[in-house]
Motif scaffolding. Structure first.
Motif: not given
Length: 232
Positions: A125-131
């Motif tokens: 699993m890979f995790a990122y954030a968004l604006r």
């Protein structure tokens, strides 16, 4: 749906697809072998790389024409892989066993979370954030997910995660829950994952005071959504 060969018009074996893997079944390749008859017996030619024509033929077969409804929050879908957005909401964070005692004291408390993007491939699993609030496109820049247990390549350390067995649009929420139900113990790399000054404890204190996780507190990940789903 199971389709019997005798229920079809006259059919002939034309191509065999064989999966070759190492003994751990971790790496492999799919080869196609042309089939034919020689002296009344079926024979299989030497394997070659799977061609576009073969893939297009498979996609046209009745057995593969069933459509799957894709939820709005899913932004990319592949064989054994999925990418989806998790909108801002309050969530409980688990810090049991955290090496930073000030952070460990926050265990079980509820905080507003940033908008997130998760990508799964196999058991990883890979995790990122968004604006922002718009649906992300291939050119949308990604940000580092502001959590412990995430490596510099954005892969999540499985640790105490109880990963769901399947990777399907219906299971996206289960993967999200598995991420947040695990304990965030310590940083998995040396990169700072938040743009505010101060410690990680002070970040979450600021989140609580602001009653939101502000976009400007996110650190650029240096890649786009297209690059992330492409495995770069």
């Amino acid at each position: 749906m199971q389709l019997e060969l005798n229920a079809l018009p006259e059919v002939h074996a034309r191509v065999a697809l064989i999966v070759y893997t190492d003994h751990r079944q971790e790496q492999g390749v799919v080869m196609q072998h042309a089939l034919g008859e020689r002296d009344g017996a079926l024979y299989m030619a030497e394997g070659v790389n799977v061609t576009r024509d073969t893939i297009e033929m498979l996609l046209k077969l009745n057995a593969l024409q069933t459509l799957t409804l894709v939820p709005e929050h899913v932004v990319a879908l592949g064989v054994g892989s999925l990418a989806w957005v998790v909108e801002r909401q309050e969530r409980k964070l688990l810090f049991q066993g955290a090496t930073d005692k000030a952070v460990a004291a926050l265990d079980g408390q509820v905080f507003p979370q940033p908008r997130l993007l998760f990508v799964t491939r196999g058991a990883q699993m890979f995790a990122y954030a968004l604006r922002g609030t718009e649906r992300p496109t291939g050119n949308t820049p990604l940000y580092r997910a502001p959590y412990f247990n995430i490596f510099s390549n954005h892969a999540v350390c499985n640790g105490s995660m109880q990963c769901p067995g399947a990777i399907t649009p219906e299971n996206a929420d289960a993967w999200t829950q598995a991420f947040f139900y695990s304990n965030f113990v310590k940083p998995a790399d040396s990169q700072k994952r938040w743009a505010t000054g101060g410690t990680y404890r002070e970040l979450w204190d600021a989140v609580r005071e602001a009653d939101e996780f502000k976009d400007e507190w996110l650190v650029p990940a240096g890649l786009t959504l297209e690059q992330a789903v492409g495995g770069r």
